[in-house]
Design an enzyme around this catalytic site. Sequence first.
Site, PDB file in Angstrom:
ATOM      1  N   ASP A  33       0.837  -1.211   0.000  1.00 55.92           N
ATOM      2  CA  ASP A  33       0.000   0.000   0.000  1.00 55.92           C
ATOM      3  C   ASP A  33       0.870   1.259   0.000  1.00 55.92           C
ATOM      4  OD1 ASP A  33       0.720   0.261   2.844  1.00 55.92           O
ATOM      5  OD2 ASP A  33      -0.669  -1.431   3.110  1.00 55.92           O
ATOM      6  N   ASP A 204       1.328   3.846 -20.760  1.00 56.98           N
ATOM      7  CA  ASP A 204       1.044   2.454 -21.071  1.00 56.98           C
ATOM      8  C   ASP A 204       0.609   2.277 -22.537  1.00 56.98           C
ATOM      9  OD1 ASP A 204       0.622  -0.186 -19.724  1.00 56.98           O
ATOM     10  OD2 ASP A 204      -1.396   0.080 -20.526  1.00 56.98           O
ATOM     11  N   GLU A 258       5.472   3.530 -23.366  1.00 63.28           N
ATOM     12  CA  GLU A 258       5.743   2.113 -23.579  1.00 63.28           C
ATOM     13  C   GLU A 258       5.664   1.907 -25.091  1.00 63.28           C
ATOM     14  OE1 GLU A 258       4.327  -2.292 -22.041  1.00 63.28           O
ATOM     15  OE2 GLU A 258       2.840  -0.763 -22.427  1.00 63.28           O
ATOM     16  N   HIS A 333       7.782  -4.835 -14.630  1.00 62.78           N
ATOM     17  CA  HIS A 333       6.732  -5.704 -14.075  1.00 62.78           C
ATOM     18  C   HIS A 333       6.167  -6.683 -15.107  1.00 62.78           C
ATOM     19  CE1 HIS A 333       4.747  -2.542 -16.173  1.00 62.78           C
ATOM     20  NE2 HIS A 333       3.607  -3.199 -16.109  1.00 62.78           N
ATOM     21  N   ASP A 334       6.550  -6.548 -16.367  1.00 59.13           N
ATOM     22  CA  ASP A 334       6.045  -7.445 -17.414  1.00 59.13           C
ATOM     23  C   ASP A 334       7.068  -8.494 -17.845  1.00 59.13           C
ATOM     24  OD1 ASP A 334       3.597  -6.152 -17.606  1.00 59.13           O
ATOM     25  OD2 ASP A 334       4.320  -4.742 -19.126  1.00 59.13           O
TER      26      ASP A 334
HETATM   27  C1  GLC Z   1       1.235  -2.705 -20.543  1.00 55.87           C
HETATM   28  C2  GLC Z   1       1.536  -2.948 -19.092  1.00 55.87           C
HETATM   29  C3  GLC Z   1       1.025  -4.293 -18.717  1.00 55.87           C
HETATM   30  C4  GLC Z   1      -0.457  -4.316 -18.933  1.00 55.87           C
HETATM   31  C5  GLC Z   1      -0.834  -3.896 -20.349  1.00 55.87           C
HETATM   32  C6  GLC Z   1      -2.285  -3.550 -20.448  1.00 55.87           C
HETATM   33  O1  GLC Z   1       1.923  -3.569 -21.361  1.00 55.87           O
HETATM   34  O2  GLC Z   1       2.887  -2.770 -18.830  1.00 55.87           O
HETATM   35  O3  GLC Z   1       1.336  -4.651 -17.396  1.00 55.87           O
HETATM   36  O4  GLC Z   1      -0.959  -5.598 -18.687  1.00 55.87           O
HETATM   37  O5  GLC Z   1      -0.135  -2.763 -20.767  1.00 55.87           O
HETATM   38  O6  GLC Z   1      -2.556  -2.362 -19.787  1.00 55.87           O
END
Ligand code: GLC
Length: 564
Positions: A33, A204, A258, A333-334
């Site tokens: 959190d 994103d 991204e 995180h991906d």
């Molecule tokens: C991006 C994020 C990923 C997410 C996707 C949909 O690739 O980094 O974690 O699942 O977009 O928002």
Amino acid sequence: MEESSRRKWWKEGIVYQIYPRSFQDTTGNGIGDLRGIIHRLDYIKSLGVDIIWLNPIYKSPNDDHGYDISDYRSIMEEFGTMSDFDELLMGMKQRGLKLVMDLVVNHSSDEHPWFLESKKSRDNPYRDYYHWWPEEKGTPPKRWSFFDLEENAWKYDPCTKAYYLHCFSVKQPDLNWENSKVRQEIHDLMKFWFDKGVDGFRMDVISFISKDTDFPELPEKYNGDFIPYYANGPRLHEYLHEMNTEVLSKYDVMTVGEGTGISIEQALDFVNEDRKELNMFFHFDLMDLDREPGQMFTMRKEKWKLTDFKRVHSQWDSIFAQKGWGSIYLNNHDFPRAVSRWGNDSKVHWRNAATMLHTFVLTMRGTPYFLYGEEIGMTNIKFNDIEDYRDINTLNRFETIKKEGGNLEAFIENEKHAGRDNARTPMQWDLSENAGFTPIKPWINVNKNYLEGVNVLVQESEEDSVLNYFRRMTHVRKSHATLIYGDYSLLDPENEEIYAYTRSDSKNTFLVLLSFSSRITELTLNELDLGLAKLVISNDEAPHLKNDKKFVLQPYQALIYHLG
Ligand code: GLC
């Protein structure tokens, strides 16, 4: 361009990415959190990082852990309240840390009030906030979807007898950027956060926002790699430029997109300063290196090659040498943990491999990004059992393969290396239960190697720990502008074990030697004058300079020399 006009805080800053769900739980519900982050701000500051990127913290039904937003202006209940957020931001400002939030506006949640309205009737004022395909036009042309059980991006909604587009899960309908009201809403919500004092956005899948809304059939040459057809839609640059004019140009903020599907040839269209769009983006060429062509989440059988790793970084560096700016990351995180993927997470090599990779990221041109836990060398968890996985991407692909009678064992083997959950396990703070992340069962299991030295507490007390090396390296980068802005030049490009390069400007030259090998290796550099070479840092105490041209490197050793 004059060097002084190229200098920017977001080029000199080091970014620390936090997946809030996994950082620190303070309420005892097994989920991280905002107060947990507040509690750890002194620690974060002590790392020598400057900018925190927070994965989404907005209200969300959590179909995709926050990447499905149902209210862009409020905080997810599990994470806390807006006053916690304000306190976090204040605590960061007091420590000179900047905050970058995640902007997820290719899609919203299907529980966002816009979508709830949009699906009510065909003449609802919010209808055009999303992409709808009326059933009387027939079945819509095939569009592939991430996270969909049928891999179909069109979902039929009986209420208005139409299909809506969702490039991600069924609960993530794509917003219709063609509609100027949608763009206005997005600009407004960006201003809302900037006016609070937020310093930037990580955007994103920003490359997907513009679509050809005729939705033509994909060309025949389409071979399953749909991403290039989703990225770079017809109005993408117009939208980014408009966002810059309307919002970004009014604040001193940073943006990193991204860049899914953005090729190196297209790179400068996004980040050339003169075009006034974005500051930088994350390319995927490195992430694709050990994947099947066009399949972001499927491991290739052959091991990746260091010469390819070098090629990717060298090409991307050269693109931004005169204009624009790059980003350097080895995980997020991906994607799985850096040391497991690009280094070596066996007991004997883990320490050198983790610190060697820190040395790499912190000596390249481009803004460096680290994922929480990378500073202590956190590794892939490699879950064996589908019950342990939490990510919709793994869970839904498992279901699809099961339904098709596919090879589930092979799939789990793949996920052990490629699964996104590897990068999302709880931060390993100390030796107490669950690594000090939470007193109860966490939302996702903790990696047991917190008991074997992969935790902050133990590493604080060891002078040569991965953590303390990370701190020394952030200091090295900050002490030498050459390592930030200087030219990059690759040495010995065909070497499959050692990555060697120089960073130089009119005043200084640094030599960086990185072993990506589990054996002792040698390198002779005849082309450099090493007469005045002075060691800046090494991650291994073993001797490394045999004679004036020849280096002997220990497994995963990293060395930086100042050559004058
Ligand atoms: C991006 C994020 C990923 C997410 C996707 C949909 O690739 O980094 O974690 O699942 O977009 O928002």
